[in-house]
Every structure is written in structure tokens, then in C-alpha cells.
Design a protein around this motif. Structure first.
Motif, PDB file in Angstrom:
ATOM      1  N   LYS A  48      13.461  12.067  -1.332  1.00  0.00           N
ATOM      2  CA  LYS A  48      12.817  12.999  -0.187  1.00  0.00           C
ATOM      3  C   LYS A  48      13.446  14.263  -0.388  1.00  0.00           C
ATOM      4  CE  LYS A  48      13.159  12.924   4.913  1.00  0.00           C
ATOM      5  NZ  LYS A  48      13.297  12.245   5.901  1.00  0.00           N
ATOM      6  N   ILE A  95       0.854  -1.274  -0.136  1.00  0.00           N
ATOM      7  CA  ILE A  95       0.001   0.039  -0.100  1.00  0.00           C
ATOM      8  C   ILE A  95       1.076   1.178  -0.031  1.00  0.00           C
ATOM      9  CG2 ILE A  95      -0.120  -0.346   2.366  1.00  0.00           C
ATOM     10  CD1 ILE A  95      -2.739   1.314   2.264  1.00  0.00           C
ATOM     11  N   GLN A  96       2.149   1.095   0.821  1.00  0.00           N
ATOM     12  CA  GLN A  96       2.992   2.405   0.866  1.00  0.00           C
ATOM     13  C   GLN A  96       3.282   2.780  -0.536  1.00  0.00           C
ATOM     14  OE1 GLN A  96       3.196  -0.155   2.729  1.00  0.00           O
ATOM     15  NE2 GLN A  96       3.820   0.501   4.785  1.00  0.00           N
ATOM     16  N   ARG A 126       7.942   3.386  11.320  1.00  0.00           N
ATOM     17  CA  ARG A 126       7.475   4.892  11.377  1.00  0.00           C
ATOM     18  C   ARG A 126       6.359   5.000  11.895  1.00  0.00           C
ATOM     19  NH1 ARG A 126       8.854   9.714   8.663  1.00  0.00           N
ATOM     20  NH2 ARG A 126      10.893   9.129   8.059  1.00  0.00           N
ATOM     21  N   LYS A 182      11.328   7.451   0.995  1.00  0.00           N
ATOM     22  CA  LYS A 182      12.557   7.122   1.289  1.00  0.00           C
ATOM     23  C   LYS A 182      13.519   7.344  -0.046  1.00  0.00           C
ATOM     24  CE  LYS A 182      11.840   2.779   4.309  1.00  0.00           C
ATOM     25  NZ  LYS A 182      10.290   2.839   4.210  1.00  0.00           N
ATOM     26  N   GLN A 213       5.719   6.924  15.332  1.00  0.00           N
ATOM     27  CA  GLN A 213       5.217   8.622  14.875  1.00  0.00           C
ATOM     28  C   GLN A 213       3.789   8.659  14.978  1.00  0.00           C
ATOM     29  OE1 GLN A 213       6.538  10.411  11.819  1.00  0.00           O
ATOM     30  NE2 GLN A 213       8.926  10.214  12.401  1.00  0.00           N
ATOM     31  N   ILE A 215       1.553  14.072  -1.303  1.00  0.00           N
ATOM     32  CA  ILE A 215       2.495  13.006  -1.786  1.00  0.00           C
ATOM     33  C   ILE A 215       2.310  12.773  -3.223  1.00  0.00           C
ATOM     34  CG2 ILE A 215       2.307  11.572   0.341  1.00  0.00           C
ATOM     35  CD1 ILE A 215       0.314   9.667  -0.916  1.00  0.00           C
ATOM     36  N   ALA A 228      -1.406   6.862   7.937  1.00  0.00           N
ATOM     37  CA  ALA A 228       0.300   6.815   7.817  1.00  0.00           C
ATOM     38  C   ALA A 228       0.586   5.803   6.869  1.00  0.00           C
ATOM     39  CB  ALA A 228       0.747   6.538   9.130  1.00  0.00           C
ATOM     40  N   VAL A 229       0.160   4.754   6.788  1.00  0.00           N
ATOM     41  CA  VAL A 229       0.623   3.862   5.562  1.00  0.00           C
ATOM     42  C   VAL A 229       0.198   4.116   4.396  1.00  0.00           C
ATOM     43  CG1 VAL A 229       0.192   1.481   4.985  1.00  0.00           C
ATOM     44  CG2 VAL A 229       0.519   1.946   7.304  1.00  0.00           C
ATOM     45  N   SER A 230      -1.039   4.711   4.112  1.00  0.00           N
ATOM     46  CA  SER A 230      -1.202   5.174   2.648  1.00  0.00           C
ATOM     47  C   SER A 230      -0.439   6.331   2.307  1.00  0.00           C
ATOM     48  CB  SER A 230      -2.607   5.487   2.618  1.00  0.00           C
ATOM     49  OG  SER A 230      -3.046   6.915   3.420  1.00  0.00           O
ATOM     50  N   LEU A 231       0.142   7.090   3.213  1.00  0.00           N
ATOM     51  CA  LEU A 231       1.202   8.086   2.929  1.00  0.00           C
ATOM     52  C   LEU A 231       2.550   7.666   2.694  1.00  0.00           C
ATOM     53  CD1 LEU A 231      -0.440  11.000   5.409  1.00  0.00           C
ATOM     54  CD2 LEU A 231      -0.495  11.110   3.070  1.00  0.00           C
ATOM     55  N   GLY A 232       2.729   6.568   2.765  1.00  0.00           N
ATOM     56  CA  GLY A 232       4.033   5.852   2.579  1.00  0.00           C
ATOM     57  C   GLY A 232       4.751   5.411   3.658  1.00  0.00           C
ATOM     58  N   ALA A 233       4.187   5.596   4.842  1.00  0.00           N
ATOM     59  CA  ALA A 233       5.067   5.360   5.985  1.00  0.00           C
ATOM     60  C   ALA A 233       5.069   3.782   6.212  1.00  0.00           C
ATOM     61  CB  ALA A 233       4.669   6.011   7.238  1.00  0.00           C
ATOM     62  N   GLY A 234       6.398   3.296   6.794  1.00  0.00           N
ATOM     63  CA  GLY A 234       6.672   1.797   6.924  1.00  0.00           C
ATOM     64  C   GLY A 234       6.056   1.522   8.269  1.00  0.00           C
ATOM     65  N   PHE A 279       3.735  14.573   6.633  1.00  0.00           N
ATOM     66  CA  PHE A 279       4.065  13.524   7.004  1.00  0.00           C
ATOM     67  C   PHE A 279       4.467  12.513   5.955  1.00  0.00           C
ATOM     68  CE2 PHE A 279       3.445   9.181   8.145  1.00  0.00           C
ATOM     69  CZ  PHE A 279       3.512   8.964   9.407  1.00  0.00           C
ATOM     70  N   GLY A 280       3.700  12.643   4.693  1.00  0.00           N
ATOM     71  CA  GLY A 280       3.917  11.798   3.490  1.00  0.00           C
ATOM     72  C   GLY A 280       5.438  12.181   2.820  1.00  0.00           C
ATOM     73  N   ARG A 312       7.993  13.487   4.375  1.00  0.00           N
ATOM     74  CA  ARG A 312       9.068  12.924   5.247  1.00  0.00           C
ATOM     75  C   ARG A 312       9.367  11.440   5.443  1.00  0.00           C
ATOM     76  NH1 ARG A 312       7.481  17.371   9.682  1.00  0.00           N
ATOM     77  NH2 ARG A 312       8.464  18.984   8.892  1.00  0.00           N
ATOM     78  N   ALA A 313       8.128  11.107   5.110  1.00  0.00           N
ATOM     79  CA  ALA A 313       8.313   9.224   5.099  1.00  0.00           C
ATOM     80  C   ALA A 313       8.916   8.609   3.876  1.00  0.00           C
ATOM     81  CB  ALA A 313       6.729   8.703   5.491  1.00  0.00           C
TER      82      ALA A 313
END
Lengths: 373, 287
Positions: free
Chosen positions: A106, A71-72, B190, A103, B194, A152, B181-187, A97-98, A100-101
Motif C-alpha cells: 500500500k 475477484i479482489q 470495506r 493490503k 465505505q 490499481i 469496490a470489489v473489483s478495485l480490491g476492497a474486501g 479507492f483501489g 487505499r484498499a
């Protein structure tokens, strides 16, 4: 980015949330998923986002199978019904947030700040970057949620009941505003709603869902003017339903008290669906269906009248001019000037739209008789 | 009649003045008799033979050993239960799986079982007549009547505290923020550090404090597995009992006052946190 869901099925316990559903959203299109609660619309949206795993079927972004990717990595901007803002973060950190997340690719902190300010400007919340979500109104939170999803640079924007928790006025404002944002950013957008007015006003195309299946997918005009199934007819706008018998190209009720020409419908039982504007009160003394007024209420500039007709006392609603006084228990006559008949077809439904000219033939000699029963 | 004067409204659930006074009095008298008086007795008795005896009792090598052991056990048990509690609460609050109700019941088990019985479970597991006991003995590992046994018993007794504190909190918060958070790309990490952790931090601290208080004060289960070897396997509660049985009441109360002091500090911190926690919870409810 074109989004394609193919043959998606999903079951919860013993209920089918999605039953072999296929849907394509064209690049840059704004599509509404409309249906009552439990129709599977949110499940379909979450499946496209990757928040749910379908039991069968696949989701394609352009021609890439997204079902296998995490999903990420889907690049989906998802706006949740209750916003799901990070409560402990300020507006600016929520939106950042998006970014900064990320990989790879960035952006630098100053670039992130610039982008956040740009987005805040887009959603008309400049100056609120240091607020916490609890210090914002519902409408403002919804805008932050949208800005966070847009940050994002998503390939697809998915919104779950975006205006569901807001009061009517804010909802109207945000609707117009979302349409403007869509026109400016051009994201492929899919949103879920149970509010038919919202769907018809906002979307390029409306997908009506019921019981885990798509009933109809068409432009707002087509959905309203040529509803494919009885469900779509009754879900969009007001409607009265009368069971009729079809034979020899005519739909009849109660020994031809009602007798309408219906064209090519197969013989057998069918349903006559009428909107308030498909029925008119007979004021010139001409022929009509006799009915007994059971209630009237004022709707805007019109008076919505409910009458009972026929042996089984079927209820019909229609609009009369507010200047005409109509009392309860009053007898009057109405004429069917539109509407739609749904009969059993080889696949689902066979439907015929009634033409105004086809509805002039009434047998109403027995009318006085049944009204007195 | 002066209409500007605010009229006193009778509250729907308001009680009469006397009912209120009676209820408050009963609560205060009960708390005074059952909690405050005994606590005062501990401190009065501790100093009954003078400050010298008090200090001697605390300075005894056995007391210092017991204090060290108590702190060591708490220092192991609390972090272990922290990890377990967060994992269990996460699993229960954020996922749907079969046996969830069973897991919830299991977490409550140490609350339901008498601590002595919990201790006996470990004796049966690791004792000389058990399957594991001789095998571990052969490997040179002593569990019973040694520090590992005490640590295990303490972990068992205290594992519900953190999990129980977190589960309702996490359930109430749902998982939409994590999904966002996950849909915004966070693992996963994180998202956890966070998003999830900041949302439960006050509840988590509160649970840690309760867990710590119980870990330092546990008597029943520890006394069964420790074997009461003086200066080696006696924690503070066990040490107090030994002193008391040796007719060293003043010394026993002196050590007890130390334990009571640890508890009071915990309570004070807890109260401070609660005030803080209530605010942040209220803020989250407003959201």
C-alpha cells in the motif's frame, strides 16, 4: 497479460447466456466484443472480471487459472456502463479507492495523492479532483471511472459499453481518446459495445457475438470484407437479403431472372446478402434486374434507394448519386456487382464472395411480366 | 398585446382554485380534529390539576421504573432490528435467491398481524403449557411476564421498520458500486462501510427513528406478554393505562405527555432528516 477464456458456459433460468465460448485476448491487444443486446457479450466480460461465475469453463490470465482466485485478487480494471462512481466521494477519493484498499504494497498517502494527480492528468481532468460525481458531465464521469480502474495498475482493462450513455459527439471524442490512452499505457483491453462503428474504428480485433456464441473473431477489415456468417454480414453495416437457389455453381431466383456464378457452393437453398454498394443502377441500357422504387432517402452525399424485385417482392437497397432524380413507383434496373452468398455448409455456413465479373449474366426477358402483376 | 409579458400557462394537471382550496381544507380539518386536538387534550389534561400533580406523577417511582424499562427495551430492540434490517435489505436488494418474495412477505407480517395476536404468539411459545416454557423455567429463565418477553414482543412488532426503509433504497441503487469496490480490491467490510452504508445512511437513520418511536410506544403485544406487574414489567404505555384505570386521569395524562414529548422529538428529528434525506436522494438521482 494474455487473457484466455476457455469453453465458458453460463445459463440464466432457461436461457443460455454463453454457450461454450472460447476467446483469447493477446497481451496489449485492444479487442471489441460486439453484438446485439442479449448476445452474451456483457456476461462474457463480467465472467472474465470474476463478477459472474461460469457454469462451465475457466478463465486464464497468462497461464494462471483465475477462476479460483477471488475477484479482489484478479487485478482487473473494470469500467461499468453507468460508471458506478462512488457518489459520496470526491473525484480524488474515487480514484484513490483501489490504492487505499490494498493490503500489501500500500503506497503512502502522499504517494497516493501524486498518483491520483498523474491519472487525472492522463484523463485530462486536472483541477476537478475536489468535485463530486454529481457535479461532472457524463463524459467526465466516464474518464473518472477509467482513471479509477487504471489506478490499481490492472493487468487487464475491461470496459462495459464505455460510451453507451453518452451523446454522439462526446462519444466520438472519447473513442479517439481511449485509443490514445491504450497506445500510451499498453493495457490488454477488452470492451463491450453494440455499436459496430465504434468496434470497427477502435479495436485491433472485433469479436462478433450472437445468442451466446462467437460468430466471428477477426480484424475490422476482415469482419467487413469477409463476414463469416449471415449474422455478421447483416449486423455490420446495411444489408439486403434475397433467398436464392444454388445449383451447378450458380445462384438463381425466379426462373433465372437473377442468375449469378457462385463457385463451389453446395446445391440447395441459399441466401444472397448485398450491401448498398454491391448493387448499381443500370444507366447504360445494358441488362439488369428490373425493380420498382418503393422509397428513397438522402444519406449524406448519396441517395439510398429501396426497390422491390422478383415475384416475392424482395427488397434491395442501393445507393445512387444524389444528382439523379428517382421517384417512387419508378421502374429501373440494377446490376449486382458484389455481395455474398451463404449456403448450408457441413459446419455452419459455406460462403462465396461474388466477383463483379461473375454477375453479368441475366435473363430478364420475363421482367416486364412480373412487374405488372 | 405586450409580447414581453409572460403568458400564464395552464398546467395540465392543475385543478381549479376552488377544488384546491376544498382539498386543502379537508386535509387540514381532518388532521386538526384527528391529530392535533387529541395531542392538545393530552397536555391540557396533564396540567388540569396544576403543575404540582404533574411533577408528582412524573416523579412517582413506578413512572421512573416504567421510563427506565421503556428506554431499556428500545435500547435492545432498535440495535437488534438495525442489524436484522440491514442484513435482510442487503440480502433482498443485492442477491437473487429462491424464496425472496416469501422473505419480503414475512418481513411485512408484523404490519399485518394485530399486535395482540403477536403477543399471544409469545404466550403460546413460552407459556406454562408450551414446550419451551417449562424447559426454560427449569433453567431458571423467565421469559413471560418479565423483561425478556417484553423485549421479544417489541422486536417482533418493530422489525419491519428498518428493513422496509432500506429495501427500496438499496434496490434502486443496485449493486454496481459494490461490484466496482470489489473489483478495485476492497474486501467485504470495506465495501460495506465505505460504499454501501454511506449510500443508505439517511434512509437508515430514518428507519431507526421510526423503529424507536414504535418500540417506545408499543402497547398491544407488550400488554399481553408483560403481565402488568407494576413497577416491574410496565412500560410507559402500560403505566398510563394503569393510572387511567385507577381514576388518576391527571397523572395518566402527565405520563402520556412524557410519551407524546418523546414522539414529538422523534418527529422533529425525522422532519429535519427528511429535508436532508430528500436533498441527498435527489443528488443521487441526478447522478
Amino acid at each position: 497479460m494474455q487473457v484466455r477464456a476457455e469453453n465458458i458456459s453460463k445459463r440464466y433460468a432457461n436461457m443460455a447466456a454463453l454457450d461454450d465460448v472460447s476467446l483469447t485476448v493477446g497481451s496489449g491487444e485492444l479487442v471489441a466484443l460486439l453484438g446485439p443486446s442479449g448476445s452474451g457479450k456483457t456476461t462474457l466480460l463480467r465472467t472474465i472480471a470474476g463478477l459472474e461465475h461460469p457454469d462451465a469453463g475457466a478463465v486464464y490470465f497468462n497461464d494462471r487459472d483465475a477462476s479460483e482466485s477471488r475477484i479482489q485478487d484478479r487485478g482487473v480494471g473494470f469500467v461499468f456502463q453507468h460508471y458506478a462512481l462512488f457518489k459520496h466521494m470526491r473525484v480524488m477519493d474515487n480514484i484513490a479507492f483501489g490504492l487505499r484498499a490494498r493490503k500489501t504494497n500500500k503506497p503512502s498517502e502522499s504517494e497516493i495523492k501524486r498518483r491520483v494527480m498523474e491519472l487525472l492528468d492522463l484523463v485530462q481532468l486536472s483541477g476537478l479532483d475536489h468535485r463530486f460525481p454529481s457535479q461532472l458531465s457524463g463524459g467526465q464521469r466516464q474518464r473518472v471511472a477509467l482513471a479509477r480502474a487504471l489506478a490499481i495498475e490492472p493487468s487487464v482493462l475491461l470496459l462495459d459499453e464505455p460510451f453507451g450513455a453518452l451523446d454522439a459527439r462526446v462519444r466520438k471524442d472519447l473513442r479517439r481518446w481511449l485509443r490514445e490512452i491504450h497506445e500510451r499505457t499498453g493495457h490488454t483491453t477488452l470492451f463491450v459495445t453494440h455499436d459496430q462503428e465504434e468496434a470497427l474504428e477502435l479495436a485491433d480485433r472485433v469479436v462478433v457475438m450472437n445468442k451466446g456464441k462467437i460468430e466471428q473473431s477477426a480484424t475490422p477489415d476482415e469482419i467487413y470484407d469477409t463476414p463469416a456468417t449471415p449474422f455478421v454480414f447483416s449486423f455490420i453495416g446495411e444489408s439486403s437479403v434475397i433467398p436464392v437457389q444454388v445449383g451447378n455453381g450458380r445462384a438463381t431466383l425466379d426462373e433465372r431472372m437473377l442468375d449469378l456464378e457462385v463457385g463451389n457452393l453446395p446445391d440447395g437453398p441459399a441466401q444472397l446478402y448485398l450491401r448498398p454498394e454491391d448493387v448499381a443502377m443500370v444507366t447504360d441500357g445494358g441488362p439488369g434486374i428490373p425493380g420498382l422504387v418503393v422509397s428513397t432517402r438522402r444519406i449524406g452525399g448519396m441517395r439510398r434507394v429501396t426497390i422491390e424485385c422478383g415475384l416475392a417482392r424482395h427488397r434491395i437497397e442501393f445507393d445512387a448519386s444524389a444528382e439523379v432524380t428517382i421517384a417512387n413507383s419508378q421502374r429501373l434496373q440494377v446490376r449486382v456487382i458484389g455481395g455474398r452468398v451463404y449456403g448450408a455448409g457441413s459446419e455452419g455456413y459455406a460462403t462465396e464472395k461474388l466477383a463483379a465479373s461473375a454477375t453479368s449474366d441475366f435473363k430478364w426477358a420475363k421482367a416486364e411480366g412480373w412487374l405488372d402483376r | 398585446m405586450n409580447s414581453a409579458k409572460p403568458r400564464k400557462m395552464r398546467q395540465a394537471i392543475g385543478e381549479g382554485r376552488w377544488t384546491r382550496l376544498t382539498l386543502i381544507t379537508i386535509a387540514l380539518v381532518f388532521l386538526g380534529l384527528m391529530l392535533i386536538a387529541p395531542l392538545l387534550v393530552v397536555f391540557v389534561e396533564a396540567f388540569s390539576r396544576g403543575v404540582g400533580v404533574y411533577i408528582d406523577a412524573l416523579a412517582m417511582p413506578d413512572t421512573m421504573a416504567a421510563l427506565r424499562l421503556t428506554l431499556l427495551v428500545a435500547a435492545i430492540a432498535v440495535p437488534v432490528n438495525l442489524v436484522f434490517g440491514v442484513a435482510a435489505a442487503w440480502a433482498i436488494a443485492k442477491f437473487e435467491f429462491k424464496g425472496k418474495a416469501f422473505l419480503l412477505t414475512l418481513i411485512d407480517l408484523p404490519f399485518a398481524v394485530s399486535p395482540v395476536v403477536s403477543g399471544l404468539i409469545f404466550v403460546l411459545l413460552f407459556g406454562a403449557n408450551s414446550v419451551l416454557g417449562p424447559w426454560l423455567d427449569g433453567a431458571g429463565i423467565k421469559v413471560l411476564f418479565a423483561v425478556p418477553g417484553i423485549v421479544l414482543a417489541t422486536i417482533f412488532i418493530t422489525f419491519p421498520f428498518i428493513a422496509r426503509e432500506l429495501i427500496p433504497l438499496m434496490q434502486q441503487q443496485g449493486s454496481s458500486e459494490e461490484e466496482a469496490a470489489v473489483s478495485l480490491g476492497a474486501g467485504g467490510w470495506r465495501t460495506f462501510f465505505q460504499v454501501t452504508l454511506p449510500n443508505v445512511k439517511w434512509g437508515l437513520l430514518y428507519g431507526v427513528l421510526l423503529c424507536n418511536a414504535r418500540a417506545m410506544g408499543e402497547f398491544g403485544a407488550v400488554t399481553v406478554v408483560s403481565g402488568n406487574i407494576r413497577g416491574v414489567t410496565t412500560t410507559l404505555p402500560l403505566h398510563i393505562e394503569i393510572l387511567y384505570n385507577d381514576n388518576k386521569a391527571a397523572a395518566a395524562f402527565a405520563v402520556a405527555s412524557l410519551l407524546a414529548l418523546l414522539a414529538l422529538v422523534t418527529l422533529a428529528v425525522k422532519t429535519l432528516l427528511e429535508a436532508r434525506f430528500a436533498n441527498s436522494l435527489a443528488a443521487q438521482r441526478r447522478h
